[in-house]
Design an enzyme around this catalytic site. Structure first.
Site, PDB file in Angstrom:
ATOM      1  N   GLU A  56       2.794 -42.347   9.148  1.00 42.50           N
ATOM      2  CA  GLU A  56       2.230 -40.989   9.037  1.00 42.50           C
ATOM      3  C   GLU A  56       1.518 -40.589  10.329  1.00 42.50           C
ATOM      4  O   GLU A  56       1.286 -41.417  11.209  1.00 42.50           O
ATOM      5  CB  GLU A  56       1.282 -40.918   7.845  1.00 42.50           C
ATOM      6  CG  GLU A  56       0.120 -41.895   7.939  1.00 42.50           C
ATOM      7  CD  GLU A  56      -1.209 -41.228   7.758  1.00 42.50           C
ATOM      8  OE1 GLU A  56      -1.385 -40.103   8.265  1.00 42.50           O
ATOM      9  OE2 GLU A  56      -2.085 -41.849   7.130  1.00 42.50           O
ATOM     10  N   LYS A  74      -9.536 -45.772   1.087  1.00 37.81           N
ATOM     11  CA  LYS A  74     -10.619 -45.734   2.083  1.00 37.81           C
ATOM     12  C   LYS A  74     -11.975 -45.956   1.401  1.00 37.81           C
ATOM     13  O   LYS A  74     -12.230 -45.420   0.328  1.00 37.81           O
ATOM     14  CB  LYS A  74     -10.597 -44.398   2.819  1.00 37.81           C
ATOM     15  CG  LYS A  74      -9.480 -44.343   3.854  1.00 37.81           C
ATOM     16  CD  LYS A  74      -9.640 -43.176   4.785  1.00 37.81           C
ATOM     17  CE  LYS A  74      -8.847 -41.984   4.348  1.00 37.81           C
ATOM     18  NZ  LYS A  74      -7.398 -42.115   4.440  1.00 37.81           N
TER      19      LYS A  74
HETATM   20  N1  PSU Z   1      -5.537 -43.829   6.965  1.00 41.93           N
HETATM   21  C1  PSU Z   1      -6.385 -43.930   8.023  1.00 41.93           C
HETATM   22  N2  PSU Z   1      -6.910 -42.765   8.537  1.00 41.93           N
HETATM   23  C2  PSU Z   1      -6.589 -41.540   8.021  1.00 41.93           C
HETATM   24  C3  PSU Z   1      -5.676 -41.450   6.907  1.00 41.93           C
HETATM   25  C4  PSU Z   1      -5.180 -42.636   6.413  1.00 41.93           C
HETATM   26  O1  PSU Z   1      -6.682 -45.029   8.490  1.00 41.93           O
HETATM   27  O2  PSU Z   1      -7.083 -40.525   8.520  1.00 41.93           O
HETATM   28  C5  PSU Z   1      -5.311 -40.089   6.354  1.00 41.93           C
HETATM   29  C6  PSU Z   1      -3.990 -40.115   5.572  1.00 41.93           C
HETATM   30  O3  PSU Z   1      -3.127 -39.155   6.138  1.00 41.93           O
HETATM   31  C7  PSU Z   1      -4.385 -39.738   4.153  1.00 41.93           C
HETATM   32  C8  PSU Z   1      -5.524 -38.814   4.439  1.00 41.93           C
HETATM   33  O4  PSU Z   1      -3.329 -39.142   3.446  1.00 41.93           O
HETATM   34  O5  PSU Z   1      -6.255 -39.553   5.418  1.00 41.93           O
HETATM   35  C9  PSU Z   1      -6.342 -38.496   3.199  1.00 41.93           C
HETATM   36  O6  PSU Z   1      -6.860 -37.207   3.317  1.00 41.93           O
HETATM   37  P1  PSU Z   1      -7.494 -36.456   2.041  1.00 41.93           P
HETATM   38  O7  PSU Z   1      -8.600 -37.369   1.610  1.00 41.93           O
HETATM   39  O8  PSU Z   1      -7.981 -35.137   2.542  1.00 41.93           O
HETATM   40  O9  PSU Z   1      -6.385 -36.360   1.042  1.00 41.93           O
END
Ligand code: PSU
Ligand code: MN
Length: 338
Positions: free
Chosen positions: A52, A194
């Site tokens: 991604e 996360k």
């Molecule tokens: N993994 C990481 N850093 C990131 C992400 C994943 O180490 O920034 C990103 C991914 O693209 C994931 C997004 O889909 O964070 C989640 O965003 P949100 O919480 O707004 O859905």
């Protein structure tokens, strides 16, 4: 699909196409620009790993962002698979970026963050957009790619269900990554949800939505920046071979959902769990005070964590992304042999 001869099992990629790739809408496939190397590998049934791009544009500071983009691709290559980093540009979903495009994505200001709900906004806007886990899964499935590596998935944010203080209303901030895992048959390799999230609620949500969550080489759920979230894993596999058996079994059932594989961050670069908890509490309090909402929350918290930990969260984040890419490369190879 060619019928397998007597006594022969159909090849993994034949199974994938026949049973799982319930054809995605033609409109989506028409938007794909698949890089020649990736298209050749897919046509020949060779292993491909999707990567991604939101972690490049929104998840890490420059220059670590560019370095990790190249290093993750290299880790996939070294395992024998072909990397396909996904992003959006000029109304097209690019599956496989050139080195120049990777640098452009990491250095262009104001790149949009595209998820399932914002995919059409990003495509009609015409400029650059980075794809999150949900948008990358959509692109991977449309292209016929079954294995995907990220850093940490999005999930149920703290306060999503209310309960910040007594009077705080629920924000209902739940990442579209979770529903995508429930509806798109791609194996996603991460280092756990996360640690800025409500991890127990995230795992409950995935269970409700029918997504197998599997820890690799540990009985504990990996904690993203740290190796252990303190939560026992619902399921574990010992190694990549066992992971491939499980993923092939899941896909062959044709349930339509993805699988989440959680690989702990390498020991040498991990951030200690107690320090992670303390830093996360502080970062979240700061984000509330600053009134951060919506898709800005995750990038803001990651950047604040980098400040609070004086770069140690970034070091762990870089290491886990590369490690996940390597594991995903090996998984794609092992799947091709099942
Ligand atoms: N993994 C990481 N850093 C990131 C992400 C994943 O180490 O920034 C990103 C991914 O693209 C994931 C997004 O889909 O964070 C989640 O965003 P949100 O919480 O707004 O859905
Ligand atoms: Mn959100």
């Amino acid at each position: 699909m060619a019928r397998p001869g007597p006594g022969r099992r159909p090849r993994y990629h034949q199974l994938m196409h026949a049973r799982l790739n319930q054809p995605l809408p033609a409109g989506l496939r028409d938007r794909l620009s698949i890089a020649p190397e990736v298209a050749d590998a897919l046509a020949a049934g060779r292993p491909v790993v999707a990567l991604e791009s939101t972690l490049i544009s929104h998840g890490l500071p420059y220059p670590q962002s560019v370095e990790v983009a190249g290093a993750a691709e290299l880790a996939v290559r070294e395992s024998g698979s072909v990397p396909a980093t996904v992003a959006i540009q000029g109304g097209r979903i690019l599956v496989g970026l050139s080195e120049e495009q990777l640098v452009r994505l990491a250095t262009t200001g104001g790149v949009m963050k595209a998820s399932r709900p914002s995919l059409s906004v990003a495509l009609s806007g015409g400029g650059w957009a980075a794809t999150t886990v949900s948008a990358t899964m959509i692109a991977a499935a449309a292209a016929g790619i079954r294995v995907f590596a990220t850093g940490g998935i999005g999930g149920v944010h703290r306060g999503a269900l209310g309960g910040f203080g007594h009077s705080a209303p629920a924000t209902l901030d739940i990442s579209s990554d979770l529903d995508e895992l429930a509806r798109t048959a791609v194996a996603v390799v991460c280092a756990g949800p996360k640690a800025i999230l409500d991890v127990p609620a995230t795992l409950e949500y995935l269970e409700t939505r029918g997504v197998p969550v599997v820890a690799v080489g540990t009985s504990q759920m990996p904690g993203f920046w740290s190796r252990d979230s303190g939560i026992p894993a619902a399921a574990s596999v010992a190694d990549v071979a066992e992971a491939a058996t499980l993923v092939a079994t899941h896909f062959a059932l044709g349930l339509g959902s993805g699988v989440l594989l959680c690989v702990p961050v390498p020991e040498a670069d991990a951030y200690p769990p107690a320090d992670t908890r303390a830093a996360v509490e502080r970062a979240i309090a700061d984000s509330q005070a600053a009134g951060i909402e919506g898709p800005a929350v995750t990038p803001w918290l990651l950047a604040r964590m980098a400040e609070i930990t004086e770069g140690r969260s970034v070091r762990a984040n870089v290491a886990l992304i590369i490690n996940n890419a390597r594991f995903a490369g090996q998984l794609a190879i092992a799947l091709a042999r099942t």
